[in-house]
Design a protein around this motif. Structure first.
Motif, PDB file in Angstrom:
ATOM      1  N   ILE A 207      10.011  -5.982   3.903  1.00 58.00           N
ATOM      2  CA  ILE A 207       8.645  -6.179   4.396  1.00 58.00           C
ATOM      3  C   ILE A 207       7.657  -5.964   3.257  1.00 58.00           C
ATOM      4  O   ILE A 207       7.636  -4.901   2.630  1.00 58.00           O
ATOM      5  N   ASP A 208       6.836  -6.972   2.996  1.00 61.69           N
ATOM      6  CA  ASP A 208       5.766  -6.871   2.003  1.00 61.69           C
ATOM      7  C   ASP A 208       4.600  -7.701   2.518  1.00 61.69           C
ATOM      8  O   ASP A 208       4.479  -8.881   2.228  1.00 61.69           O
ATOM      9  N   VAL A 209       3.744  -7.063   3.331  1.00 59.76           N
ATOM     10  CA  VAL A 209       2.757  -7.821   4.099  1.00 59.76           C
ATOM     11  C   VAL A 209       1.325  -7.316   3.941  1.00 59.76           C
ATOM     12  O   VAL A 209       0.480  -7.593   4.787  1.00 59.76           O
ATOM     13  N   GLU A 210       1.049  -6.592   2.868  1.00 58.30           N
ATOM     14  CA  GLU A 210      -0.326  -6.230   2.510  1.00 58.30           C
ATOM     15  C   GLU A 210      -1.110  -5.630   3.683  1.00 58.30           C
ATOM     16  O   GLU A 210      -1.984  -6.259   4.254  1.00 58.30           O
ATOM     17  N   LYS A 211      -0.773  -4.408   4.031  1.00 54.70           N
ATOM     18  CA  LYS A 211      -1.464  -3.574   5.028  1.00 54.70           C
ATOM     19  C   LYS A 211      -1.040  -3.839   6.472  1.00 54.70           C
ATOM     20  O   LYS A 211      -1.505  -3.141   7.381  1.00 54.70           O
ATOM     21  N   ALA A 212      -0.177  -4.805   6.706  1.00 58.12           N
ATOM     22  CA  ALA A 212       0.241  -5.124   8.078  1.00 58.12           C
ATOM     23  C   ALA A 212       1.626  -4.576   8.390  1.00 58.12           C
ATOM     24  O   ALA A 212       2.257  -4.998   9.349  1.00 58.12           O
ATOM     25  N   GLU A 213       2.100  -3.607   7.585  1.00 54.25           N
ATOM     26  CA  GLU A 213       3.461  -3.086   7.760  1.00 54.25           C
ATOM     27  C   GLU A 213       3.670  -2.504   9.157  1.00 54.25           C
ATOM     28  O   GLU A 213       4.680  -2.775   9.812  1.00 54.25           O
ATOM     29  N   GLN A 230      19.253  -1.752   7.197  1.00 56.36           N
ATOM     30  CA  GLN A 230      18.501  -1.257   6.052  1.00 56.36           C
ATOM     31  C   GLN A 230      17.075  -1.811   6.111  1.00 56.36           C
ATOM     32  O   GLN A 230      16.861  -2.929   6.593  1.00 56.36           O
ATOM     33  N   VAL A 231      16.127  -1.038   5.588  1.00 58.38           N
ATOM     34  CA  VAL A 231      14.737  -1.490   5.499  1.00 58.38           C
ATOM     35  C   VAL A 231      14.204  -1.116   4.117  1.00 58.38           C
ATOM     36  O   VAL A 231      14.397   0.012   3.655  1.00 58.38           O
ATOM     37  N   VAL A 232      13.546  -2.061   3.468  1.00 59.11           N
ATOM     38  CA  VAL A 232      12.786  -1.752   2.260  1.00 59.11           C
ATOM     39  C   VAL A 232      11.418  -2.393   2.425  1.00 59.11           C
ATOM     40  O   VAL A 232      11.312  -3.538   2.878  1.00 59.11           O
ATOM     41  N   MET A 233      10.367  -1.645   2.097  1.00 58.91           N
ATOM     42  CA  MET A 233       9.031  -2.165   2.333  1.00 58.91           C
ATOM     43  C   MET A 233       8.024  -1.567   1.371  1.00 58.91           C
ATOM     44  O   MET A 233       8.124  -0.410   0.983  1.00 58.91           O
ATOM     45  N   GLU A 234       7.078  -2.406   0.953  1.00 61.23           N
ATOM     46  CA  GLU A 234       5.911  -1.903   0.248  1.00 61.23           C
ATOM     47  C   GLU A 234       4.889  -1.497   1.298  1.00 61.23           C
ATOM     48  O   GLU A 234       4.584  -2.265   2.204  1.00 61.23           O
ATOM     49  N   THR A 235       4.384  -0.280   1.178  1.00 62.25           N
ATOM     50  CA  THR A 235       3.511   0.284   2.201  1.00 62.25           C
ATOM     51  C   THR A 235       2.190   0.721   1.579  1.00 62.25           C
ATOM     52  O   THR A 235       2.179   1.363   0.525  1.00 62.25           O
ATOM     53  N   HIS A 236       1.105   0.385   2.216  1.00 58.61           N
ATOM     54  CA  HIS A 236      -0.204   0.811   1.729  1.00 58.61           C
ATOM     55  C   HIS A 236      -0.501   2.227   2.193  1.00 58.61           C
ATOM     56  O   HIS A 236      -0.249   2.589   3.339  1.00 58.61           O
ATOM     57  N   CYS A 283      -5.956   7.941  -4.946  1.00 58.26           N
ATOM     58  CA  CYS A 283      -7.165   7.129  -4.955  1.00 58.26           C
ATOM     59  C   CYS A 283      -6.990   6.027  -3.922  1.00 58.26           C
ATOM     60  O   CYS A 283      -5.905   5.833  -3.389  1.00 58.26           O
ATOM     61  N   VAL A 284      -8.077   5.310  -3.649  1.00 56.00           N
ATOM     62  CA  VAL A 284      -7.978   4.216  -2.683  1.00 56.00           C
ATOM     63  C   VAL A 284      -7.161   3.089  -3.296  1.00 56.00           C
ATOM     64  O   VAL A 284      -7.017   2.970  -4.506  1.00 56.00           O
ATOM     65  N   GLY A 285      -6.637   2.232  -2.441  1.00 55.00           N
ATOM     66  CA  GLY A 285      -5.904   1.063  -2.900  1.00 55.00           C
ATOM     67  C   GLY A 285      -4.489   1.333  -3.350  1.00 55.00           C
ATOM     68  O   GLY A 285      -3.886   0.515  -4.039  1.00 55.00           O
ATOM     69  N   MET A 286      -3.920   2.480  -2.956  1.00 49.40           N
ATOM     70  CA  MET A 286      -2.589   2.831  -3.429  1.00 49.40           C
ATOM     71  C   MET A 286      -1.499   2.281  -2.517  1.00 49.40           C
ATOM     72  O   MET A 286      -1.709   2.071  -1.320  1.00 49.40           O
ATOM     73  N   VAL A 287      -0.327   2.053  -3.108  1.00 47.94           N
ATOM     74  CA  VAL A 287       0.833   1.599  -2.363  1.00 47.94           C
ATOM     75  C   VAL A 287       2.040   2.419  -2.789  1.00 47.94           C
ATOM     76  O   VAL A 287       2.027   3.106  -3.815  1.00 47.94           O
ATOM     77  N   CYS A 288       3.089   2.358  -1.981  1.00 49.11           N
ATOM     78  CA  CYS A 288       4.377   2.940  -2.366  1.00 49.11           C
ATOM     79  C   CYS A 288       5.476   2.153  -1.662  1.00 49.11           C
ATOM     80  O   CYS A 288       5.213   1.433  -0.698  1.00 49.11           O
ATOM     81  N   ASN A 289       6.679   2.276  -2.167  1.00 46.34           N
ATOM     82  CA  ASN A 289       7.827   1.638  -1.519  1.00 46.34           C
ATOM     83  C   ASN A 289       8.548   2.650  -0.645  1.00 46.34           C
ATOM     84  O   ASN A 289       8.665   3.827  -1.002  1.00 46.34           O
ATOM     85  N   ILE A 290       9.025   2.180   0.498  1.00 46.70           N
ATOM     86  CA  ILE A 290       9.817   3.004   1.412  1.00 46.70           C
ATOM     87  C   ILE A 290      11.189   2.368   1.553  1.00 46.70           C
ATOM     88  O   ILE A 290      11.317   1.151   1.748  1.00 46.70           O
ATOM     89  N   PHE A 291      12.233   3.205   1.428  1.00 46.80           N
ATOM     90  CA  PHE A 291      13.610   2.747   1.499  1.00 46.80           C
ATOM     91  C   PHE A 291      14.294   3.455   2.668  1.00 46.80           C
ATOM     92  O   PHE A 291      14.255   4.692   2.733  1.00 46.80           O
ATOM     93  N   ALA A 292      14.901   2.704   3.560  1.00 51.88           N
ATOM     94  CA  ALA A 292      15.522   3.291   4.741  1.00 51.88           C
ATOM     95  C   ALA A 292      16.947   2.764   4.900  1.00 51.88           C
ATOM     96  O   ALA A 292      17.158   1.544   4.915  1.00 51.88           O
TER      97      ALA A 292
END
Length: 295
Positions: A207-213, A230-236, A283-292
């Motif tokens: 999942i990489d959906v720019e704030k719609a995770e 398994q789930v991998v996603m970029e999360t805001h 800071c604002v605008g940060m992201v991280c990856n989540i691995f499940a």
């Protein structure tokens, strides 16, 4: 694969490697950046995440299809791919790229030209307005970016430039790159697709959906969660967004790892050829990856 969609922006071709000599894209530097993330740095296949032959993979937010190409090459084409991309220009490119590199005897799947959301956000027309950024397509989103977020990206870009870029220059870079046009795109829930496609086990949900995770996850009904391995996603990093997602995944039986926080880093690569996180601290605008993963 799905029916072709009308394209409105010029498509160019990037040579990324001997295995990927002709990859279609809107911006060559975006394709290069994604290649480095996926193929050279293996940023998504880590913390126990794996891809193997015969897997069924759902790629939500497919963009130009680089993650799909990574899956195809990693499995010698023996993979079943379901890619979702709501922006018509990007969906068409994604479809073309997958078709070019798919193994005709092994690769299966579809490209869906719609976004995914949760039931409560579906309107009467089952659509939403997306902001499409043709010069920085990776951040195209139904949520958009605030001025504070843009300022944070510009400030950090200036910081890592070590004097090469002024604040005025970085603000101009960010404003020009993030210029968006509004497009109405169709929406569905992931479970509605699973009802129709009946894919069986989902070996990896990307999942990489720019704030719609959160919206995507809320579109998965209870009976479908056991199918996902398994789930991998970029999360805001917005409010308690990360904590909510981690708790949800843990409640569904996953072991969860949260990667380091950083501001979106494509512009650092495009302007300075630096593949680094564009933030330190919070800071604002940060992201991280989540691995499940499941035990």
């Amino acid at each position: 694969m799905a029916t072709m969609h009308t394209q409105r922006y010029p498509v160019v071709t990037a040579r990324l490697s001997n295995d990927l000599p002709k990859v279609k894209c809107l911006q060559i530097t975006e394709a290069e950046f994604l290649y480095k993330q996926l193929f050279e740095n293996s940023e998504y296949v880590t913390h126990g995440i794996s891809i193997k032959k015969g897997d069924t993979i759902f790629d939500i937010g497919g963009n130009i299809g680089m993650f799909a190409l990574y899956c195809i090459l990693s499995t010698e084409g023996d993979v079943k791919l379901f890619s979702f991309e709501p922006i018509p220009d990007l969906a068409a490119i994604c479809e073309d790229n997958i078709r070019q590199y798919a193994n005709p005897d092994l690769t299966q799947g579809k490209v869906f030209a719609f976004g995914l959301t949760q039931p409560s956000l579906l309107t009467a027309g089952n659509s939403a307005i997306f902001e499409f950024c043709p010069y920085y397509s990776l951040i195209s989103s139904s949520y958009g970016y605030s001025n504070d977020e843009k300022d944070a990206i510009a400030s950090r870009l200036k910081g890592i430039s070590e004097g090469k870029l002024s604040q005025e220059a970085t603000c101009l870079i960010v404003d020009d790159s993030m210029a968006a046009i509004k497009i109405e795109c169709p929406l569905r829930t992931l479970s509605s697709v699973l009802d129709e496609e009946k894919p069986g086990t989902i070996d990896l949900l990307n999942i990489d959906v720019e704030k719609a995770e959160w919206d995507v996850l809320m579109g998965i009904r209870d009976e479908h969660w056991p199918l996902i391995k398994q789930v991998v996603m970029e999360t805001h990093v917005m409010g308690d967004n990360v904590e909510k997602i981690v708790q949800l995944l843990q409640s569904r039986g996953f072991k969860v790892v949260v990667g380091p926080k950083g501001v979106l880093k494509y512009l650092g690569y495009r302007e300075l050829k630096i593949m680094t996180e564009l933030a330190e601290g919070d800071c604002v605008g940060m992201v991280c990856n989540i691995f499940a993963t499941r035990d």
